[in-house]
Motif scaffolding. Sequence first.
Motif, mmCIF file in Angstrom:
data_model
loop_
_atom_site.group_PDB
_atom_site.id
_atom_site.type_symbol
_atom_site.label_atom_id
_atom_site.label_comp_id
_atom_site.label_asym_id
_atom_site.label_seq_id
_atom_site.Cartn_x
_atom_site.Cartn_y
_atom_site.Cartn_z
ATOM 1 N N UNK B 13 1.513 11.608 0.284
ATOM 2 C CA UNK B 13 2.554 10.592 0.151
ATOM 3 C C UNK B 13 2.287 9.413 1.096
ATOM 4 N N UNK B 14 1.893 9.694 2.331
ATOM 5 C CA UNK B 14 1.645 8.621 3.294
ATOM 6 C C UNK B 14 0.515 7.714 2.824
ATOM 7 N N UNK B 25 -0.290 -1.320 8.718
ATOM 8 C CA UNK B 25 -0.487 -1.214 10.171
ATOM 9 C C UNK B 25 -0.302 0.232 10.570
ATOM 10 N N UNK B 26 0.536 0.493 11.552
ATOM 11 C CA UNK B 26 0.861 1.899 11.857
ATOM 12 C C UNK B 26 2.322 2.170 11.533
ATOM 13 N N UNK B 27 2.909 1.328 10.677
ATOM 14 C CA UNK B 27 4.341 1.449 10.377
ATOM 15 C C UNK B 27 4.629 2.614 9.444
ATOM 16 N N UNK B 28 5.920 2.985 9.378
ATOM 17 C CA UNK B 28 6.352 4.065 8.500
ATOM 18 C C UNK B 28 6.250 5.407 9.196
ATOM 19 N N UNK B 29 7.202 6.292 8.911
ATOM 20 C CA UNK B 29 7.057 7.685 9.358
ATOM 21 C C UNK B 29 7.823 8.573 8.398
ATOM 22 N N UNK B 30 7.297 9.774 8.222
ATOM 23 C CA UNK B 30 7.709 10.645 7.119
ATOM 24 C C UNK B 30 7.861 12.071 7.626
ATOM 25 N N UNK B 48 -0.232 6.095 14.032
ATOM 26 C CA UNK B 48 -1.435 6.423 13.269
ATOM 27 C C UNK B 48 -1.473 5.605 11.974
ATOM 28 N N UNK B 49 -2.706 5.375 11.497
ATOM 29 C CA UNK B 49 -2.945 4.604 10.281
ATOM 30 C C UNK B 49 -2.612 5.491 9.084
ATOM 31 N N UNK B 50 -1.553 5.143 8.344
ATOM 32 C CA UNK B 50 -1.123 5.999 7.229
ATOM 33 C C UNK B 50 -2.130 5.997 6.084
ATOM 34 N N UNK B 51 -2.958 4.965 5.999
ATOM 35 C CA UNK B 51 -3.950 4.905 4.932
ATOM 36 C C UNK B 51 -5.080 5.899 5.146
ATOM 37 N N UNK B 52 -5.213 6.406 6.375
ATOM 38 C CA UNK B 52 -6.275 7.370 6.666
ATOM 39 C C UNK B 52 -5.695 8.591 7.360
#
Lengths: 208, 208, 208, 208
Positions: B13-14, B25-30, B48-52
């Motif tokens: 999902x991230x 960026x490093x935004x968002x948390x799940x 942390x980088x959500x794309x990786x």
Amino acid sequence: MSQSATVDDLVNLARDFHRRGWALGTSGNFSTVVAREPLRLAITASSVDKGQLTPGQILEVDGGGRALNSTPGKPSAETLLHIAIVETRGAGAVLHTHSVWSTVLSDYHAGSGGFFIEGYEMLKGLDGVSTHEHREWLPILENSQDMEELAAETKRMLGHNPNVHGFLIRRHGMYTWGKDLAEAGRHVEILEFLLESVGRRQMMEPQY
Amino acid sequence: MSQSATVDDLVNLARDFHRRGWALGTSGNFSTVVAREPLRLAITASSVDKGQLTPGQILEVDGGGRALNSTPGKPSAETLLHIAIVETRGAGAVLHTHSVWSTVLSDYHAGSGGFFIEGYEMLKGLDGVSTHEHREWLPILENSQDMEELAAETKRMLGHNPNVHGFLIRRHGMYTWGKDLAEAGRHVEILEFLLESVGRRQMMEPQY
Amino acid sequence: MSQSATVDDLVNLARDFHRRGWALGTSGNFSTVVAREPLRLAITASSVDKGQLTPGQILEVDGGGRALNSTPGKPSAETLLHIAIVETRGAGAVLHTHSVWSTVLSDYHAGSGGFFIEGYEMLKGLDGVSTHEHREWLPILENSQDMEELAAETKRMLGHNPNVHGFLIRRHGMYTWGKDLAEAGRHVEILEFLLESVGRRQMMEPQY
Amino acid sequence: MSQSATVDDLVNLARDFHRRGWALGTSGNFSTVVAREPLRLAITASSVDKGQLTPGQILEVDGGGRALNSTPGKPSAETLLHIAIVETRGAGAVLHTHSVWSTVLSDYHAGSGGFFIEGYEMLKGLDGVSTHEHREWLPILENSQDMEELAAETKRMLGHNPNVHGFLIRRHGMYTWGKDLAEAGRHVEILEFLLESVGRRQMMEPQY
């Protein structure tokens, strides 16, 4: 990090940025510092398609912007700006992107020589910023084809604005940097997000 | 659902939300609830980088927001807000995204403390809504770096607004939740769609 | 075309449309005619995520909208509208999408009961249109949760407007159709393109 | 370049342009010169879905626009415009795209018969442009279904505007070209970027 890993990272980043619309045509150029004393940079070659970039299109240059190896292709015309940023900021990677929103806002705010981005949580992703109560100045330089003059202007501007994390060139795009390629890439994502956000915010309420 | 499946679902999902521009960026948390008594959450690590994102960057925390294992990395700074939502709403998953439209509208409507989304068929995708003739209040909280204060403010606001499905934090982004990760993810898609729709609707007719 | 090919085509189209933002949350429903006498449709089940649609979520219904097999899940609530369109137009496939632009324009023009799209080359992609000098009326129906009433209203409207290729439901989305799934899918692409074009055109010049 | 490589390159470009929204429905057509004396072009067939284009849908035509082989399908209706551009400019590839922004701006500026794009760094990606201090005129032709008349009008216009790199047809889309397919594809990327940039710039400040 070995040099071939550096080259692969630059290639992957360039292809990803092309896909996201930040380096269309042959625009955009990307570099990382390979050595400091004396300075050596790995940088994308001039006039290449970033969507199909290959490792052979990453060149090595010295601190004067001269190509160090006999690879075909010449270094990006904007190599001197990369070097100016590395020398002034101690950056380990410099990224120049060319998005629609940076182009539009670099023109809209040109008369003020820049604009503030303030109060956004996303600002915390910029190195050293720990609260959204931060006021980030994004300077705008006039565009020029005289790279020596533009590099000197960049150094002057960075001297007067020691805290900025990036800047725009009018109708041209954005420069940002970081201690390494991962941080510089994060700065691109963050600044592009903020540019689109402030651009759309302004469109909802022009007097904003 | 075993815990490793939970971790994989959060990672997938991230990465998907990063690709869609909702966690740059490093935004968002799940997070998802792993156990109720006592409360344990699986949550993305801070910065942390959500794309990786990798499975090793999902941490387990207790009901006070403290990391339970010796994995490197610390829990997201906003863990206390996730816990406040889980405790107040009995949610099984909490998602905090950071899109352009939620950022723009959280600022545009900040003076009213929120805004209504009304009459849209898409509202029926929110848990418990069975007709488009529904008036969804989307509260906006002022942003703060004091997470204990912001978590307390969140609890107060959810107490006063027992029917909301999400809320915005000014110039910061959106929180929504669900009984499980699939429902919470659906709520993100629906609210992001509605934010873009009402934002563009307003741009066509400012007095709207 | 064998029925399993039909199912696969519907699944692929649904996943593609979800990716393009035309069927987010659990919105959108898609059908193809399997047999005419008596009428049987293959149609997406109610309340399923189109981004992860599986063949088992395509149901077969009769001309009254009743499920014909014992598969779990119930037919989309809007099955009666699909049947109304198939019966009135002889369509072989019906697609209901839910994009931002169809939602915004269905509300902006609701007072006029529809709007014209005129003079665009892209109109030639609609079945039977051979010149850009074409004036396409796009009717807008008021939304309702009473599907029998909405299906009857759809039939009345299609009776009065025998030449339309699609219509909008207010704050709800778009319906279009075709002699087969490929043509119906092309009509979605074309109408979505035209909606975004006329929407942006209007934003550049509100009096337009 | 062997002819089968030409065909593969056209197929890949068409699929990529469809994915980017520049050739939706059955819009868009793309050609490369296969031989000069006498002229032979490889060109996409009429009315085919560019997102699923196959090598068999690339036809070969002579200098009068007649199909040279017995493949099924007929050449694009706009073949005569491709030939007019090849003959007037000596182009090796011609690309006709159909984006939202080219459609919107071709209508907005139709009264002036075109508009200038000036001062953008991205202009340097156009063949022969070496500075951003360049003023590119983008002519707009009225749309027509009479292809012989439209081809003649194109020749006249290109005669009067020997320096343009592309042109728009009102409410129809864009034509550009290059010495080969790679250069023509780069011109599409650059002009589409510039159209979106000047369109958004204008929306921020209508009097601009």
